[in-house]
Structures are given as structure tokens and as C-alpha cells.
Design a protein around this motif. Structure first.
Motif, PDB file in Angstrom:
ATOM      1  N   GLN A  19       0.817  -1.215   0.000  1.00 36.56           N
ATOM      2  CA  GLN A  19       0.000   0.000   0.000  1.00 36.56           C
ATOM      3  C   GLN A  19       0.853   1.268   0.000  1.00 36.56           C
ATOM      4  OE1 GLN A  19      -0.978  -2.767   2.167  1.00 36.56           O
ATOM      5  NE2 GLN A  19      -2.135  -3.200   0.288  1.00 36.56           N
ATOM      6  N   LYS A  20       2.169   1.094  -0.206  1.00 31.87           N
ATOM      7  CA  LYS A  20       3.124   2.214  -0.223  1.00 31.87           C
ATOM      8  C   LYS A  20       3.192   2.924   1.128  1.00 31.87           C
ATOM      9  CE  LYS A  20       3.984   1.533  -4.587  1.00 31.87           C
ATOM     10  NZ  LYS A  20       5.253   0.899  -5.008  1.00 31.87           N
ATOM     11  N   GLY A  45      15.035   5.697  -6.258  1.00 36.42           N
ATOM     12  CA  GLY A  45      14.987   6.279  -7.585  1.00 36.42           C
ATOM     13  C   GLY A  45      14.065   7.478  -7.660  1.00 36.42           C
ATOM     14  N   ARG A  46      13.258   7.662  -6.634  1.00 38.93           N
ATOM     15  CA  ARG A  46      12.333   8.800  -6.617  1.00 38.93           C
ATOM     16  C   ARG A  46      13.091  10.129  -6.583  1.00 38.93           C
ATOM     17  NH1 ARG A  46       7.578   7.796  -2.128  1.00 38.93           N
ATOM     18  NH2 ARG A  46       7.236   5.553  -2.399  1.00 38.93           N
ATOM     19  N   PRO A  47      12.438  11.205  -7.020  1.00 36.04           N
ATOM     20  CA  PRO A  47      13.015  12.541  -6.793  1.00 36.04           C
ATOM     21  C   PRO A  47      13.000  12.865  -5.310  1.00 36.04           C
ATOM     22  CG  PRO A  47      10.772  12.740  -7.607  1.00 36.04           C
ATOM     23  CD  PRO A  47      11.123  11.274  -7.684  1.00 36.04           C
ATOM     24  N   THR A 115       7.822  19.225  -9.084  1.00 37.39           N
ATOM     25  CA  THR A 115       6.830  18.901 -10.098  1.00 37.39           C
ATOM     26  C   THR A 115       7.325  17.800 -11.029  1.00 37.39           C
ATOM     27  OG1 THR A 115       6.110  21.218 -10.091  1.00 37.39           O
ATOM     28  CG2 THR A 115       5.377  19.879 -11.940  1.00 37.39           C
ATOM     29  N   ILE A 116       6.405  16.931 -11.432  1.00 38.86           N
ATOM     30  CA  ILE A 116       6.660  15.953 -12.488  1.00 38.86           C
ATOM     31  C   ILE A 116       6.293  16.607 -13.813  1.00 38.86           C
ATOM     32  CG2 ILE A 116       5.879  13.767 -13.472  1.00 38.86           C
ATOM     33  CD1 ILE A 116       5.327  12.846 -10.568  1.00 38.86           C
ATOM     34  N   ILE A 117       7.223  16.609 -14.742  1.00 42.37           N
ATOM     35  CA  ILE A 117       6.999  17.248 -16.039  1.00 42.37           C
ATOM     36  C   ILE A 117       6.968  16.163 -17.116  1.00 42.37           C
ATOM     37  CG2 ILE A 117       7.852  18.946 -17.707  1.00 42.37           C
ATOM     38  CD1 ILE A 117       9.333  20.273 -15.322  1.00 42.37           C
ATOM     39  N   ASN A 133       4.845   9.466  -5.733  1.00 37.68           N
ATOM     40  CA  ASN A 133       5.669  10.578  -5.260  1.00 37.68           C
ATOM     41  C   ASN A 133       4.876  11.714  -4.619  1.00 37.68           C
ATOM     42  OD1 ASN A 133       8.472   9.891  -6.038  1.00 37.68           O
ATOM     43  ND2 ASN A 133       7.611   9.790  -8.098  1.00 37.68           N
ATOM     44  N   HIS A 134       3.547  11.656  -4.712  1.00 33.90           N
ATOM     45  CA  HIS A 134       2.703  12.729  -4.169  1.00 33.90           C
ATOM     46  C   HIS A 134       3.123  14.089  -4.721  1.00 33.90           C
ATOM     47  CE1 HIS A 134       1.026   9.802  -1.357  1.00 33.90           C
ATOM     48  NE2 HIS A 134       2.264   9.448  -1.069  1.00 33.90           N
TER      49      HIS A 134
END
Length: 275
Positions: A19-20, A45-47, A115-117, A133-134
Motif C-alpha cells: 500500500q506504499k 529512484g524517486r526525486p 513537479t513531475i513534467i 511521489n505525491h
């Protein structure tokens, strides 16, 4: 019993369950470890912005913890917010990298500070990345003109079978980049010689520690380097088989509090918790 001073934790499939979420038992054990003077590094690997909520949940700002984001491309102190180390892709490669999703059936993602672009906000993989990543998603018609910051990595989500076939040719096309899959459906392009082990070596150097003081937990292909590098490499019960093959210890799965079990067994013997 080895005297471990730094616990390195992958997030998805390792620290968090299906469930992260970090389970209460895992959180309790990791807080005990920090109270005993052991530092924690979340290695993902997340930002960076995508790791911060979990860092706050584990109170890493109060215990001199660290975030290693972008698969080893950046190290940030949770206590001070200072960037201790950073690698990013050369500017001259950006136009070619921005064009890969037009030559191949792949989505494309880059990350600003918050921000995810992307060029395809409705893509299932993009939506999944935003959920994990919310972070908000910004859709642009063309990514290249939007880049006014250092790019730590490109993420090209797509069909795993296609990515597997594409990988060798991309490595030949971009020999100065580190190109690999963090998941079968995530093709990642990073600066050369960037991985989780390299970043942990930098952090250990800053802390005046050796590899023998490091215990590292992981489950995925991009965790192999740090599991091999650590004095004690721990694979989750749900890990890829190659990670288990490289590990010194295989713990329970991420849905069975595998991190808590191994930390209590290997790092905090005799400490009473509810894990």
C-alpha cells in the motif's frame, strides 16, 4: 555482532508495503535504531520531493538522516536541507534524450524541484509515478524548452518487453550515461557512474565510516549495487532473484515487516519492540 552505524533503505518494495505505507512495526524499529545513534539513509529512484514525506514520518530531520534520491544522483541532509552531493546530465545530451519518446513508444518524465513534467499527463505510468511521489504533474507539448534547471535523470516508462529489447542499443547510443531499469517498465537514464552504491560511498566518506558499518536493504535491480557494496546486504523476501543472490541475508517480504525483522535481528539484538 557487527556495529552498524548507517542503515540504507530502498523505498518501494522494501521500506513500504504494497500500500506504499511504512507499517507501524517498521517505523517503531527504525525509530529505536535512530535513538540508539544509528543514522538512516532513504535511497530511492524517486526525486527528493517524493522521498520527503517518508523521511518526515521517520523523523530523519531529528536524527541526522539523509535522502539519497535519483538512484544515487543527489544526497540531501534531512537535518539542514543542504545538498551534499549532486550529479546531473550534460546539457548537450538533453535534446537527444528529449526526443527518445518520439522515436520509441515510451512516455517521458523529468522532475523539477517539486513537479513531475511530462508530455502525456494521462499516461498510466505517469499517473502512477505522481501517485507514488505525491507530486503534481505539469503537461507540456515539448519538454526541451521547459528545461531551465539541472536534470538529474530521465524516466521513460513503457512496455517491459519493448524496453528490454531497446536497452542494449540505447547504451551504445549514450555511452556517457548510466541506463538501466529500476522496474521492468521504468527505463532510467542517469549520468555515468551514478548508482546507489556510489552515493553511499560518498556519504560514508563524509561520515568517516567504512563499508563494514553499512547495512543496506533492497528488492529491485537498481538495489543490486548497494546490496553488494554494503558490509551487510539484505534482500527482501519479495526481491528479484538476482538481488537475493547478491545478498548476505534474505529477510521477510515488505508485507511481512521484513525491514523491521532484519534490523531487530542484525542491528538491535536484545532491544524489545513489537515487530
Amino acid at each position: 555482532m557487527e556495529d552498524y552505524k548507517l542503515i540504507a533503505l530502498d523505498l518501494d518494495g522494501t521500506l513500504t508495503n504494497s500500500q506504499k505505507k511504512i507499517s507501524p512495526a517498521t517505523r517503531e524499529v527504525l525509530l529505536h535504531a535512530q535513538h540508539a545513534g544509528i543514522r538512516i539513509a532513504l535511497v530511492s529512484g524517486r526525486p527528493t520531493a517524493g522521498v520527503l514525506p517518508l523521511a518526515r514520518e521517520l523523523e530523519l530531520d531529528q536524527s541526522d538522516g539523509y535522502i539519497i534520491s535519483f538512484n544515487g544522483g543527489k544526497i540531501v541532509s534531512c537535518k539542514t536541507g543542504e545538498t551534499l552531493y549532486e550529479r546531473y546530465l550534460p546539457k548537450e545530451l538533453l535534446p537527444r534524450l528529449c526526443g527518445l519518446n518520439k522515436k520509441h513508444p515510451l512516455a517521458v518524465i523529468i522532475y523539477s524541484s517539486d513537479t513531475i513534467i511530462t508530455e502525456t499527463a494521462d499516461n498510466n505510468y505517469v499517473r502512477g509515478d505522481a501517485f507514488i511521489n505525491h507530486m503534481p504533474v505539469e503537461e507540456v507539448p515539448n519538454i526541451l524548452p521547459r528545461i531551465d534547471f539541472h536534470v538529474n535523470k530521465f524516466l521513460f516508462p513503457g512496455d517491459p518487453a519493448y524496453i528490454e529489447k531497446l536497452l542494449p542499443s540505447l547504451r551504445r547510443e549514450f555511452p556517457t550515461c548510466s541506463i538501466y531499469c529500476s522496474e521492468p517498465y521504468y527505463l532510467e537514464v542517469m549520468p555515468n557512474n551514478v548508482d546507489k552504491a556510489q552515493a553511499l560511498a560518498v556519504l560514508l566518506g563524509r561520515l568517516g565510516l567504512t563499508r563494514s558499518a553499512l547495512i543496506a536493504f533492497g528488492d529491485g535491480f537498481n538495489d543490486q549495487s548497494m546490496v553488494r557494496f554494503a558490509g551487510m546486504g539484505v534482500a527482501m523476501g519479495n526481491a528479484q532473484q538476482v538481488v537475493k543472490n547478491d545478498a548476505d541475508f534474505v529477510t521477510r517480504t515488505n508485507d511481512e515487516d521484513g525491514v523491521a525483522y532484519a534490523v531487530q535481528k542484525l542491528v538491535l539484538p536484545g532491544v524489545e519492540t513489537h515487530a
